[in-house]
Design an enzyme around this catalytic site. Structure first.
Site, short mmCIF file in Angstrom:
data_model
loop_
_atom_site.label_atom_id
_atom_site.label_comp_id
_atom_site.label_asym_id
_atom_site.label_seq_id
_atom_site.Cartn_x
_atom_site.Cartn_y
_atom_site.Cartn_z
N LYS A 1 14.48 10.99 1.10
CA LYS A 1 13.29 11.14 1.97
C LYS A 1 13.47 10.36 3.28
O LYS A 1 13.18 10.89 4.35
CB LYS A 1 12.03 10.64 1.25
CG LYS A 1 11.71 11.37 -0.05
CD LYS A 1 10.38 10.95 -0.64
CE LYS A 1 10.28 9.50 -1.04
NZ LYS A 1 11.16 9.08 -2.15
N ARG B 1 18.94 -3.50 -1.30
CA ARG B 1 17.52 -3.79 -1.55
C ARG B 1 17.39 -4.35 -2.96
O ARG B 1 18.00 -3.83 -3.89
CB ARG B 1 16.71 -2.48 -1.47
CG ARG B 1 16.24 -2.16 -0.08
CD ARG B 1 15.61 -0.80 0.02
NE ARG B 1 14.61 -0.50 -1.01
CZ ARG B 1 13.90 0.61 -1.04
NH1 ARG B 1 14.05 1.52 -0.09
NH2 ARG B 1 13.01 0.84 -1.98
N ARG C 1 11.55 2.25 -11.66
CA ARG C 1 11.04 3.05 -10.53
C ARG C 1 11.05 4.54 -10.89
O ARG C 1 10.13 5.28 -10.53
CB ARG C 1 11.89 2.79 -9.28
CG ARG C 1 11.69 1.39 -8.74
CD ARG C 1 12.71 1.03 -7.70
NE ARG C 1 12.58 1.83 -6.50
CZ ARG C 1 13.58 2.04 -5.65
NH1 ARG C 1 14.78 1.57 -5.89
NH2 ARG C 1 13.38 2.74 -4.57
N ARG D 1 1.63 8.50 -3.66
CA ARG D 1 2.47 8.33 -4.85
C ARG D 1 1.68 8.51 -6.14
O ARG D 1 2.24 8.40 -7.22
CB ARG D 1 3.08 6.93 -4.83
CG ARG D 1 4.57 6.94 -4.46
CD ARG D 1 4.99 5.53 -4.43
NE ARG D 1 6.35 5.23 -4.63
CZ ARG D 1 7.23 5.02 -3.64
NH1 ARG D 1 6.91 5.23 -2.40
NH2 ARG D 1 8.45 4.60 -3.92
N ARG E 1 23.25 2.47 -2.49
CA ARG E 1 22.57 2.33 -1.20
C ARG E 1 22.70 0.90 -0.64
O ARG E 1 22.50 -0.07 -1.33
CB ARG E 1 21.09 2.68 -1.39
CG ARG E 1 20.28 2.53 -0.11
CD ARG E 1 19.04 3.37 -0.13
NE ARG E 1 18.06 2.92 -1.10
CZ ARG E 1 16.89 3.54 -1.29
NH1 ARG E 1 16.60 4.62 -0.62
NH2 ARG E 1 16.04 3.10 -2.19
P1 AMP Z 1 10.15 3.01 -1.24
O1 AMP Z 1 10.81 2.36 -0.09
O2 AMP Z 1 9.32 4.20 -0.86
O3 AMP Z 1 11.11 3.32 -2.37
O4 AMP Z 1 9.09 1.95 -1.83
C1 AMP Z 1 9.52 0.68 -2.32
C2 AMP Z 1 8.43 0.06 -3.17
O5 AMP Z 1 7.25 -0.15 -2.38
C3 AMP Z 1 7.96 0.91 -4.35
O6 AMP Z 1 8.78 0.78 -5.49
C4 AMP Z 1 6.56 0.35 -4.56
O7 AMP Z 1 6.60 -0.92 -5.21
C5 AMP Z 1 6.08 0.11 -3.13
N1 AMP Z 1 5.41 1.32 -2.57
C6 AMP Z 1 5.86 2.11 -1.54
N2 AMP Z 1 5.01 3.11 -1.28
C7 AMP Z 1 3.99 2.97 -2.18
C8 AMP Z 1 2.79 3.69 -2.43
N3 AMP Z 1 2.48 4.81 -1.73
N4 AMP Z 1 1.98 3.25 -3.42
C9 AMP Z 1 2.27 2.14 -4.13
N5 AMP Z 1 3.39 1.42 -3.96
C10 AMP Z 1 4.25 1.81 -2.99
#
Ligand code: AMP
Length: 222
Positions: free
Chosen positions: A13, A162, A173, A88, A127
């Site tokens: 994404k 990360r 996740r 999400r 990554r």
């Molecule tokens: P991402 O970079 O999108 O993989 O997000 C990393 C982490 O941020 C996720 O594993 C969640 O802990 C938190 N996070 C990101 N977007 C959301 C969301 N829309 N709702 C809740 N937690 C989020």
């Protein structure tokens, strides 16, 4: 252009958002990036989000919705946006629908980045991110040297992993995605917004498929 990119962690994404920004000139809004920024700044909100993020769990809806409301109100989002990692879950999707209805700015399409779990695992464990320019790489597919360094920054900054891309957190996740986010596929299919895209293959091939899906308007079911 108002798009949602829906897909498991590691489905590409963020990478495809970068290409969509160049092509359509609209900002990417990534709740993950916004939350990581808040954590790095040590803001009260970031401190609240930190533990959930480190464990691969979802951050509280109230926090995420507050962040997204603020970000969507910024001037650069007026002409459109690409939502990456939001919504999400069902509560977030309903809240987004209500917010966009209020400002009369409906979503044009929801692109589902479809990908095999084994490929996801390799993408996530491989990554690496440049802490300076934020460019994302993969140690399995990019020639980065040992230790891996950024090929974009002149200083060749050392890349980092990360914390939530560690193997023990990835499993969590992916479980959270299956339980909370996957139901949104049907939710958006019912609204006639869903576009399936095969997210395996080169960045350019996947991008071409996304463009066909959003400009061709071919609707798909679940
Ligand atoms: P991402 O970079 O999108 O993989 O997000 C990393 C982490 O941020 C996720 O594993 C969640 O802990 C938190 N996070 C990101 N977007 C959301 C969301 N829309 N709702 C809740 N937690 C989020």
């Amino acid at each position: 252009m108002r798009l949602i990119l829906l897909g498991a962690p590691g489905s590409g994404k963020g990478t495809q958002s970068q290409k969509l920004i160049e092509r359509y000139g609209v900002p990417q809004i990534s709740t993950g990036d916004l939350l990581r920024d808040a954590c790095n700044r040590g803001s009260p909100l970031g401190l609240k989000a930190k533990a959930a993020m480190a464990a691969g769990k979802l951050v509280d809806n109230a926090i995420v919705l507050g962040i997204i409301r603020e970000r969507l109100a910024e001037p650069d989002a007026r002409g459109g946006f690409i939502l990456d990692g939001f919504p999400r879950n069902r509560v977030q999707a309903d809240a987004l629908g209500a917010l966009l209805a209020e400002i009369k700015a409906p979503i044009d399409a929801v692109v589902l980045m479809d990908i095999d779990t084994n490929v996801l695992f390799r993408r996530l464990t491989g990554r690496r991110v440049c802490p300076k320019c934020k460019r994302v790489y993969n140690i399995y597919s990019d020639a980065l040297g040992d230790p891996p360094r950024c090929t974009n920054c002149p200083e060749r900054t050392l890349l980092v992993q990360r914390p939530d891309d560690r193997e023990d957190v990835i499993g969590n996740r992916l479980k959270v995605y299956a339980a909370e986010t996957q139901p949104l596929i049907e939710y958006y299919a019912e609204q006639g917004l869903l576009r399936h895209v095969d997210a395996e293959g080169s960045v350019d091939d996947v991008f071409a498929r996304i463009e066909r899906a959003i400009t061709g308007g071919a609707k798909s079911g679940t």
